[in-house]
Design an enzyme around this catalytic site. Structure first.
Site, PDB file in Angstrom:
ATOM      1  N   TRP A   1      45.143  15.545 -94.858  1.00  0.00           N
ATOM      2  CA  TRP A   1      45.023  16.480 -95.977  1.00  0.00           C
ATOM      3  C   TRP A   1      46.173  16.285 -96.962  1.00  0.00           C
ATOM      4  CZ3 TRP A   1      45.491  22.581 -95.470  1.00  0.00           C
ATOM      5  CH2 TRP A   1      45.340  23.157 -96.740  1.00  0.00           C
TER       6      TRP A   1
ATOM      7  N   TYR B   1      39.735  16.637 -99.700  1.00  0.00           N
ATOM      8  CA  TYR B   1      41.178  16.378 -99.785  1.00  0.00           C
ATOM      9  C   TYR B   1      41.463  15.404-100.927  1.00  0.00           C
ATOM     10  CZ  TYR B   1      41.190  18.251 -94.977  1.00  0.00           C
ATOM     11  OH  TYR B   1      41.019  19.014 -93.843  1.00  0.00           O
TER      12      TYR B   1
ATOM     13  N   GLN C   1      36.899  21.706 -84.723  1.00  0.00           N
ATOM     14  CA  GLN C   1      38.241  21.595 -85.311  1.00  0.00           C
ATOM     15  C   GLN C   1      38.612  22.954 -85.886  1.00  0.00           C
ATOM     16  OE1 GLN C   1      40.477  19.417 -89.033  1.00  0.00           O
ATOM     17  NE2 GLN C   1      38.978  18.203 -87.906  1.00  0.00           N
TER      18      GLN C   1
ATOM     19  N   TYR D   1      44.069  22.029 -85.888  1.00  0.00           N
ATOM     20  CA  TYR D   1      44.697  21.699 -87.171  1.00  0.00           C
ATOM     21  C   TYR D   1      45.757  22.725 -87.525  1.00  0.00           C
ATOM     22  CZ  TYR D   1      41.662  24.847 -90.111  1.00  0.00           C
ATOM     23  OH  TYR D   1      41.019  25.906 -90.720  1.00  0.00           O
TER      24      TYR D   1
ATOM     25  N   ARG E   1      51.601  24.269 -91.347  1.00  0.00           N
ATOM     26  CA  ARG E   1      51.821  23.694 -92.686  1.00  0.00           C
ATOM     27  C   ARG E   1      53.312  23.527 -93.013  1.00  0.00           C
ATOM     28  NH1 ARG E   1      46.427  26.248 -95.627  1.00  0.00           N
ATOM     29  NH2 ARG E   1      45.380  26.672 -93.663  1.00  0.00           N
TER      30      ARG E   1
ATOM     31  N   LYS F   1      62.601  23.711 -91.030  1.00  0.00           N
ATOM     32  CA  LYS F   1      63.232  23.314 -92.297  1.00  0.00           C
ATOM     33  C   LYS F   1      62.961  24.301 -93.431  1.00  0.00           C
ATOM     34  CE  LYS F   1      62.869  18.435 -91.024  1.00  0.00           C
ATOM     35  NZ  LYS F   1      62.215  17.142 -91.301  1.00  0.00           N
TER      36      LYS F   1
ATOM     37  N   ALA G   1      51.539  13.796 -92.419  1.00  0.00           N
ATOM     38  CA  ALA G   1      52.795  13.155 -92.827  1.00  0.00           C
ATOM     39  C   ALA G   1      52.583  12.541 -94.200  1.00  0.00           C
ATOM     40  CB  ALA G   1      53.214  12.083 -91.832  1.00  0.00           C
ATOM     41  N   ARG G   2      53.634  12.554 -95.001  1.00  0.00           N
ATOM     42  CA  ARG G   2      53.504  12.007 -96.356  1.00  0.00           C
ATOM     43  C   ARG G   2      54.355  10.760 -96.553  1.00  0.00           C
ATOM     44  NH1 ARG G   2      53.328  17.148-100.402  1.00  0.00           N
ATOM     45  NH2 ARG G   2      52.397  15.585-101.767  1.00  0.00           N
TER      46      ARG G   2
ATOM     47  N   GLN H   1      58.266  10.650 -91.531  1.00  0.00           N
ATOM     48  CA  GLN H   1      57.621  11.829 -90.953  1.00  0.00           C
ATOM     49  C   GLN H   1      56.583  11.412 -89.909  1.00  0.00           C
ATOM     50  OE1 GLN H   1      55.912  14.036 -94.209  1.00  0.00           O
ATOM     51  NE2 GLN H   1      57.878  14.765 -94.983  1.00  0.00           N
TER      52      GLN H   1
END
Length: 330
Positions: free
Chosen positions: A21, A57, A190, A218, A223, A229, A295-296, A300
């Site tokens: 996503w 997405y 899911q 999920y 999120r 953090k 992960a972006r 990550q």
């Protein structure tokens, strides 16, 4: 990595599955294509063979990124999980919400899972993903304007055509699963599940355990809130949906932060990050087949995949649960 059979189906997935996503950018404040592709590749190198995505997405962007990332990998070495039933390109079905695409253009999103729409969506997904079959095809959200049996009949046809291997649902309750199962054999459901959100334990988990259905969890990191953090007073960038999301209310951020403080010594003892501890806890829960973790960038993704190495005893799981039960969420 650990690999698990999805219910009693013929599908096996990595216990840590890449959730794509955020990689699509939509509702996460934009994306960086190179970083997203590198994240998927880094995950695969560490044994994460399963990728979950959806047309909505990034309005196709996530599926296209996945397609680019898996190019060159033998198709039978990966499992592609995608969805259907959310349209932004036509006004039909059950209106869901207003949003913006990645360029800032307003869009209206509808839950729509009529038979012809599903057939079209599948063809579009196959093209974007650059593959000729989907391992697990899931209805994204219940659509109250279309009978469940009509939607499932479309998936049966796609299975017969070899374009889909297994049928799944997403965000279905136990009763809806039962209705779908009358038409097609389901592999999984899911659903959202995290330390802060365990609503599925009431009926969905018991149903899936009894009927041998997999559960793909999920938002196990809620999120990003359960990484430790995000602190009270956090400011999100423009276009980030989390600013208005329930668990990011100030009191809930405070509560989550307290929970992270309580379990951090255990993470330190395991030489793990808080995020890794959270992921391992998630896949240890009864009925949970896999945790979908986003992960972006490659860093990550690497951290997420290495959560599999964390081991938790029964006493350690009970210690975590004790602190979860003390939360006062609003």
């Amino acid at each position: 990595m650990e690999y698990r059979q999805v219910g009693d189906s013929e599908l096996t997935v990595s216990a840590i599955t890449f959730g794509a996503w955020a990689a699509g950018g939509w509702m996460w404040g934009g994306t960086e294509t190179k970083g997203a592709i590198e994240a998927i590749k880094a995950s695969y190198d560490l044994g994460v063979t399963s990728i979950d995505t959806a047309p909505i997405y990034g309005q196709g962007a996530s599926e296209e990124l996945v397609g680019k990332a898996i190019k060159g990998i033998p198709r039978d070495k990966i499992q592609i999980l995608t969805k259907y039933g959310m349209r932004w390109d036509l006004a039909k079905g059950d209106f869901a919400f207003k949003s913006q695409d990645n360029s800032g253009k307003p869009i209206d999103v509808y839950k729509y899972s009529a038979k012809d729409s599903i057939i079209k969506e599948c063809e579009d997904s196959l093209r974007r993903l650059g593959t000729d079959y989907i391992d697990l095809y899931q209805i994204h959200w219940p659509d109250k304007t279309t009978p469940i049996d009509e939607s499932m009949e479309a998936v049966v046809r796609l299975i017969e055509q070899g374009k889909v291997r297994q049928a799944g649902v997403s965000n279905y309750d136990a009763e809806q699963m039962q209705q779908a199962e009358a038409v097609v054999k389901l592999a999984s459901n899911q659903v959202p599940f995290s330390m802060l959100n365990q609503a599925i334990k009431e009926t969905v988990v018991p149903y899936c355990l009894e009927h041998k259905k997999g559960i793909l969890a999920y938002s196990p990191m809620e999120r990003g809130l359960l990484t430790g953090k995000i602190k009270p007073g956090h400011q999100f960038s423009a276009g980030d949906h989390r600013a208005g999301y329930r668990f990011f209310k100030e009191q809930n951020i405070v509560q989550a932060d307290l929970l992270m403080e309580k379990i951090k010594p255990l993470a330190d003892e395991k030489n793990a990050t808080l995020g890794q501890l959270v992921v391992r806890w998630t896949i240890e829960q009864p009925g949970i087949t896999a945790a979908l973790v986003g992960a972006r960038n490659a860093e990550q993704a690497t951290q997420n995949a290495k959560a599999i190495a964390v081991k938790l005893s029964t006493d350690e799981l009970a210690f975590i649960d004790q602190h979860i039960q003390q939360l006062e969420l609003v």
